[in-house]
Design a protein around this motif. Sequence first.
Motif, PDB file in Angstrom:
ATOM      1  N   LYS A 110       0.819  -1.214   0.000  1.00 18.75           N
ATOM      2  CA  LYS A 110       0.000   0.000   0.000  1.00 18.75           C
ATOM      3  C   LYS A 110       0.851   1.263   0.000  1.00 18.75           C
ATOM      4  O   LYS A 110       0.579   2.217  -0.730  1.00 18.75           O
ATOM      5  N   SER A 111       1.893   1.278   0.826  1.00 20.71           N
ATOM      6  CA  SER A 111       2.756   2.466   0.897  1.00 20.71           C
ATOM      7  C   SER A 111       3.452   2.712  -0.447  1.00 20.71           C
ATOM      8  O   SER A 111       3.604   3.859  -0.873  1.00 20.71           O
ATOM      9  N   ASP A 114       0.923   4.191  -2.851  1.00 21.60           N
ATOM     10  CA  ASP A 114       0.702   5.607  -2.549  1.00 21.60           C
ATOM     11  C   ASP A 114       1.823   6.459  -3.141  1.00 21.60           C
ATOM     12  O   ASP A 114       1.568   7.548  -3.668  1.00 21.60           O
ATOM     13  N   LYS A 199      -6.420  12.243  -4.371  1.00 18.09           N
ATOM     14  CA  LYS A 199      -6.015  11.194  -3.434  1.00 18.09           C
ATOM     15  C   LYS A 199      -7.206  10.713  -2.619  1.00 18.09           C
ATOM     16  O   LYS A 199      -7.378   9.507  -2.399  1.00 18.09           O
ATOM     17  N   ALA A 203      -8.803   7.039  -2.592  1.00 21.41           N
ATOM     18  CA  ALA A 203      -8.915   6.314  -1.322  1.00 21.41           C
ATOM     19  C   ALA A 203     -10.348   5.824  -1.093  1.00 21.41           C
ATOM     20  O   ALA A 203     -10.562   4.678  -0.664  1.00 21.41           O
TER      21      ALA A 203
END
Length: 237
Positions: A110-111, A114, A199, A203
């Motif tokens: 996930k990081s 992103d 973003k 999300a």
Amino acid sequence: MAGVSACIKYSMFTFNFLFWLCGILILALAIWVRVSNDSQAIFGSEDVGSSSYVAVDILIAVGAIIMILGFLGCCGAIKESRCMLLLFFIGLLLILLLQVATGILGAVFKSKSDRIVNETLYENTKLLSATGENEKQFQEAIIMFQEEFKCCGLVNGAADWGNNFQHYPELCACLDKQRSCQSYNGKEVYKETCISFIKDFLAKNFIIVIGIAFGLAVIEILGLVFSMVLYCQIGNK
């Protein structure tokens, strides 16, 4: 016992018929997104990258597979075919395992995802000041986004548009006085940039996808249970 078997049989048929309809719906929506003018405007730029449609293509494949599995399940239940039921069970189990693996990978990376989104948005900022035809399609999509979310530019506000700021008379015009505005080139424009809204939008959609995937997993587990129970009962006859 015969009544219970018939109940399971028709429950299995009803479940798979709905499953088949879900496959048609997913396939139809994915194809619509793939060919619609709006998505062409957003993803059509070569600079944005040809990989933009990967998720849509995966949905098309998933929709087609669900249709096939739903058909196998319906036929297997009505005809009491152990072969079809077994194929349905194996296919559904593979999809469930794939969903679990995808969920684990999504959580682990996930990081990294992103960071990729951040890099992509910052890289695409230069498209707003470009003058090519492909870039124009991307610019029109961002203009629509700006109007909906009342923001301006991607990273640096109105400055992201460069010389193109003069080409669009209503670009970033601050019409909602309740929002924060600033003066740029003698015009009142929205102060907030669109990167945070994009973003947030991604999300929220990610959460929706997780919810849909969880719901599908529950349905798939029920399908596995129904198919295996019917498979065993047919074998005991």
